[in-house]
Design an enzyme around this catalytic site. Structure first.
Site: not given
Ligand code: NAD
Ligand code: TYD
Length: 359
Positions: A7-9, A32, A124, A148-150, A172, A176, A227, A236
């Site tokens: 998932g490095g992309a 990826d 996945t 994730t904290d979720e 989601y 996870k 929105p 958050r």
């Molecule tokens: P992202 O959606 O930007 O990237 C996910 C990457 O995984 C993409 O490059 C996608 O192509 C790849 N991918 C998806 N399914 C795949 C599969 N089956 N095989 C190979 N590659 C696959 O996500 P991100 O925000 O960079 O999140 C990365 C990690 O961090 C995730 O595991 C997510 O749960 C975790 N995380 C994200 C957040 C956040 O706020 N974004 C917070 C806490 C944890």
């Molecule tokens: P999001 O970025 O989807 O992250 P997560 O659901 O993993 O916390 O959303 C962050 C917060 O913002 C979440 O409470 C939902 C809210 N949100 C909006 O109010 N409007 C939007 O269009 C989106 C995408 C999120």
């Protein structure tokens, strides 16, 4: 080190790869699938690095995983990046010894998409994580699961520690959580040296604009509606992606096998306050705010205690106010990165999700 980054992309994975190449001198293979969120453009500044190698494949595909760990076997690599200088001209053999660790970022990451179409999340997170764990077990590799904290669900008051109960509420976070439990079972059952890092909400450059902050920044800059789900009082705990990536590197180097580490950011904000800050930073109008139907099962607040990873010597360095301003500047200055997204499939996703077209 020699690391396989799955998932490095994506947003955080590519940030982690950049740090490992530039700050640690590691050798990195990325595996990826290049979903809508995985982008070769995220490699733009290290695609030519001889220590970097890309394999295009899915983590749930054992052949792709074996190929990324052991050899080439004809998988597609990086054939030059669309619209970006560089590209390392196809799959290359690794320059030095075998992979020592797998760090798994690969995931479907958007709660709203998990509500609309959960199937890819199950595949996945459950099957993909299983295939990677088996590959790590066969080869005796270190394994880090990015989580994730979720997984803890929502908390009105106080903060989650690593021993808080797991109470995920969306497809989601539920999938996870399943992946985390599987990782822990491989430590307990087979002694796999696996760790889990649970991050709070990330923000920063290269984040796909379906997520709150980049969505609001780009909509603000384009004069589109902002929105806000429900009353906008959901809270958050924001962490800059460079801080989270460093926490993962820290756990990779210093974490104890079988342990979970939370990595939360230094600041919490209600969504509506984040939107007001973005309006101030972009010069948009308050009139652009539109309160829309709330997300089903919307978690009210996330909050992480990070004492355990802090005890390993990590701490977040970017305060939200500074990181948000820097992030807005990055999106202003890097239209090459988001223009292809905003003019592509994302438009139809946006219409489906929000019931209106982007300008
Ligand atoms: P992202 O959606 O930007 O990237 C996910 C990457 O995984 C993409 O490059 C996608 O192509 C790849 N991918 C998806 N399914 C795949 C599969 N089956 N095989 C190979 N590659 C696959 O996500 P991100 O925000 O960079 O999140 C990365 C990690 O961090 C995730 O595991 C997510 O749960 C975790 N995380 C994200 C957040 C956040 O706020 N974004 C917070 C806490 C944890
Ligand atoms: P999001 O970025 O989807 O992250 P997560 O659901 O993993 O916390 O959303 C962050 C917060 O913002 C979440 O409470 C939902 C809210 N949100 C909006 O109010 N409007 C939007 O269009 C989106 C995408 C999120």
């Amino acid at each position: 080190m020699n690391i396989l980054v799955c998932g490095g992309a994506g947003f955080i994975g590519s940030t982690f790869v950049r740090q490992r190449l530039h700050e640690h001198g590691d050798e990195v293979t990325v595996l990826d699938k290049l979903t809508y969120a995985g982008r070769e453009q995220n490699f733009h500044d290290f695609a030519d690095d001889p220590a970097f190698r890309f394999v295009h494949g899915a983590i749930e595909d054992p052949e792709a995983v074996a190929s990324a760990l052991d050899g080439l076997d004809g998988l597609d690599g990086l054939d030059g990046l669309d619209g970006v200088d560089g590209g390392n001209g196809g799959v290359r053999a690794r320059a030095s010894g075998p992979v020592e660790a797998i760090v798994n970022f690969a995931a479907e990451t958007h709660v709203d998409r998990s509500i609309a179409e959960p199937d890819a999340f199950v595949k996945t997170h459950a099957l993909g994580t299983y295939v990677l764990l088996e590959a790590a077990r066969e080869r005796d590799l270190r394994y880090v699961q990015v989580s994730t904290d979720e997984v803890y669900g929502s908390i009105e008051v106080g903060t989650f520690t690593e021993s808080s109960p797991l109470q995920p509420s969306s497809p989601y976070s539920a999938t996870k959580t399943g992946a985390d439990l599987l990782v822990q079972s491989y430590f307990h059952t087979y002694g796999l040296p696996a760790t889990i890092v649970r991050g709070s909400n990330n923000y920063g450059p290269y984040q796909y604009p379906e997520k709150l902050i980049p969505l609001m920044v780009l909509n603000a800059l384009h004069g589109d509606a902002l929105p806000v789900y429900g009353d906008g009082q959901q809270v958050r705990n924001w962490i800059h992606s460079t801080d989270f990536a460093r926490a993962i590197g820290h756990v990779l180097a210093h974490g104890a096998p079988g342990e979970v580490y939370n990595a939360g950011g230094p600041d919490e904000q209600p969504n509506i306050d984040v939107v007001h800050r973005i309006i101030a930073l972009t010069g948009a109008s308050e009139d652009q705010i539109e309160h829309v139907t709330d997300r089903p099962g919307h978690d009210r607040r996330y909050s992480l205690s990070s004492e355990k990873v802090r005890a390993l010597g990590w701490e977040p360095s970017v305060r939200f106010e500074d990181g948000l301003a820097e992030t807005v500047t990055w999106y202003r200055e890097n239209a090459w990165w988001w223009e292809p997204i905003r003019s592509g499939d994302y438009r139809s996703y946006y219409e489906r999700q929000y019931g209106k077209a982007l300008s």
